[in-house]
Write a protein that holds these residues in place. Structure first.
Motif, short mmCIF file in Angstrom:
data_model
loop_
_atom_site.label_atom_id
_atom_site.label_comp_id
_atom_site.label_asym_id
_atom_site.label_seq_id
_atom_site.Cartn_x
_atom_site.Cartn_y
_atom_site.Cartn_z
N HIS A 29 0.83 -1.21 0.00
CA HIS A 29 0.00 0.00 0.00
C HIS A 29 0.87 1.26 0.00
CE1 HIS A 29 -3.94 -1.83 0.26
NE2 HIS A 29 -3.50 -2.65 1.19
N LEU A 30 1.96 1.23 0.74
CA LEU A 30 2.86 2.38 0.78
C LEU A 30 3.55 2.57 -0.57
CD1 LEU A 30 4.25 4.66 2.23
CD2 LEU A 30 5.84 2.99 3.24
N ASN A 31 3.95 1.49 -1.20
CA ASN A 31 4.59 1.60 -2.51
C ASN A 31 3.64 2.20 -3.55
OD1 ASN A 31 6.98 0.91 -4.21
ND2 ASN A 31 5.49 -0.39 -5.26
N GLU A 32 2.35 1.81 -3.47
CA GLU A 32 1.35 2.41 -4.36
C GLU A 32 1.18 3.89 -4.07
OE1 GLU A 32 -1.46 -1.55 -5.11
OE2 GLU A 32 -2.09 -0.01 -3.69
N MET A 33 1.26 4.27 -2.81
CA MET A 33 1.15 5.68 -2.43
C MET A 33 2.30 6.50 -3.02
SD MET A 33 1.06 7.35 1.42
CE MET A 33 -0.66 7.01 1.76
N LEU A 34 3.50 5.95 -3.04
CA LEU A 34 4.66 6.68 -3.55
C LEU A 34 4.64 6.77 -5.07
CD1 LEU A 34 7.26 5.08 -1.13
CD2 LEU A 34 6.29 7.38 -0.99
N ASP A 35 4.09 5.76 -5.74
CA ASP A 35 3.80 5.81 -7.18
C ASP A 35 5.03 6.17 -8.02
OD1 ASP A 35 2.12 5.49 -9.36
OD2 ASP A 35 1.44 7.58 -9.34
N HIS A 36 6.22 5.72 -7.59
CA HIS A 36 7.47 5.98 -8.31
C HIS A 36 7.75 7.48 -8.47
CE1 HIS A 36 7.52 1.71 -9.24
NE2 HIS A 36 6.32 1.82 -9.77
N LYS A 37 7.12 8.28 -7.62
CA LYS A 37 7.35 9.73 -7.68
C LYS A 37 8.11 10.24 -6.45
CE LYS A 37 2.93 10.59 -8.19
NZ LYS A 37 1.61 11.23 -8.41
N LYS A 38 8.02 9.52 -5.35
CA LYS A 38 8.68 9.90 -4.10
C LYS A 38 9.27 8.66 -3.45
CE LYS A 38 7.33 14.22 -4.31
NZ LYS A 38 8.28 15.36 -4.46
N SER A 39 10.09 8.87 -2.45
CA SER A 39 10.58 7.79 -1.60
C SER A 39 10.20 8.10 -0.17
CB SER A 39 12.10 7.64 -1.73
OG SER A 39 12.45 7.21 -3.02
N VAL A 40 10.42 7.14 0.72
CA VAL A 40 10.05 7.34 2.11
C VAL A 40 11.08 6.70 3.02
CG1 VAL A 40 8.67 5.23 2.34
CG2 VAL A 40 8.10 7.21 3.73
#
Length: 340
Positions: free
Chosen positions: A229-240
């Protein structure tokens, strides 16, 4: 649910893997409606169709096999989980339709208790049960199709996290492994009580507490676990950067990991995103917690840092859970970095 064992792998852990779904959906040549504001392209929680300049309809459905033996509790969990997707879009659920699969030979009183449990959560949410559909099946499955309303300028998508945001989570992790321990008759009653309370707590309350603040991305954590779910949230646009020591989990989860009360769904989640994840230190327990499939999990929100103190105060005053688990940074080589 009588003396039979019904919960052999139900709840959100029964989901198909994210990779499999993506391969299927990306091949569909669907009709493009210009009023569809949110569809499945973004892997979001529900769809949103604009009906006026300022209003949209939120649509979702969710159902699964039993994960507990008590039919009333099962109905409560399934309804709480189905409603969650509307809250995760910033919407308010208004009506619901039952989805039922039920064997001919089973006692209809069991079905009655399932539907009663679901309806009691709908009443708590002020949502009207307006109908449904049932079929004969070889196993029990139950859930809801839910319709809600959302202000167009208040839609919360899952993929708009901003650099500098703080990540918060509103329920503990470890539901999947705790339910596995329960099936092995090795889960403490007080831990199960905590897990059942969490799974039947509407995300309505957390969503309402977040509403006054700058929430840039919002989703709920269910069968794909925190990491997917977190990876989908980042959508290859951000990191965390995740704060490993801040990840909340139910008591006894370390024991469950030691006993390997793990699920195939957790391994599927790992396979989906492990190439995007870096753990600064090897930590098998923490990995399993983060990949663990949740049923009726909490909200995961990417919020403006300036609002964090006020959000924490609001949740504390309301007696609701809220955990700060990480921060959003500019895109790096990988999507998710897990530190201490």
């Amino acid at each position: 649910m009588s003396e039979k064992i019904y919960c052999q792998g139900g709840g959100c852990s029964a989901k198909l893997g994210a990779k499999k779904l993506s391969r299927i959906l990306e091949k569909i040549d669907k009709y493009e409606d210009p009023d569809l504001l949110v569809g499945f392209d973004s892997h979001d929680d529900a769809s949103v169709l604009k009906i006026t300049e300022d209003k949209g309809i939120v649509s979702t459905l969710d159902f699964f096999p039993p994960m507990v033996e008590d039919p009333y509790l099962y109905g409560q969990i399934a309804a709480t989980n189905a409603l969650s997707d509307v809250y995760a879009m910033g919407g308010v659920p208004r009506t619901a339709l039952n989805i039922v699969c039920f064997p001919d030979e089973e006692d209809l009183n069991i079905l009655g208790r399932i539907i009663e449990g679901g309806n009691d959560k709908l009443k708590e949410a002020h949502v009207t049960l307006s109908g449904g559909h049932s079929i004969r099946d070889t196993s029990i499955k139950y859930g809801l199709s839910v319709t809600g309303i959302v202000d167009v300028d208040s839609i919360k998508t899952n993929n708009n996290a901003q650099t500098g945001d703080v990540l918060i989570l509103t329920k503990k992790l470890g539901v999947g492994m705790t339910l596995n321990a329960m099936r092995m008759k090795d889960a403490a009653p007080e831990v199960l009580d905590d897990v059942f309370k969490s799974m039947t707590t509407l995300n309505k309350y957390a969503a309402e507490l977040l509403k006054p603040y700058d929430v840039h991305a919002l989703t709920d954590v269910t069968g794909f676990g925190l990491m997917v779910h977190l990876n989908e949230m980042l959508d290859h646009k951000k990191s965390v950067l995740l704060y490993g020591n801040n990840i909340p989990y139910f008591r006894d989860c370390p024991y469950y990991v030691d006993e390997f009360y793990l699920s195939g769904a957790a391994q599927t989640n790992r396979n989906s995103v492990e190439k995007e994840v870096v753990f600064e230190k090897e930590n098998f327990f923490l990995e399993e917690i983060m990949y663990d499939p949740q049923t009726s999990g909490g909200l995961l929100a990417s919020v403006a840092k300036k609002d964090l103190d006020d959000i924490l105060d609001a949740f504390k005053e309301a007696g609701r859970e809220c955990y700060v688990i990480g921060e959003v940074v500019d895109l790096k080589d990988k999507s998710i970095y897990v530190g201490e």
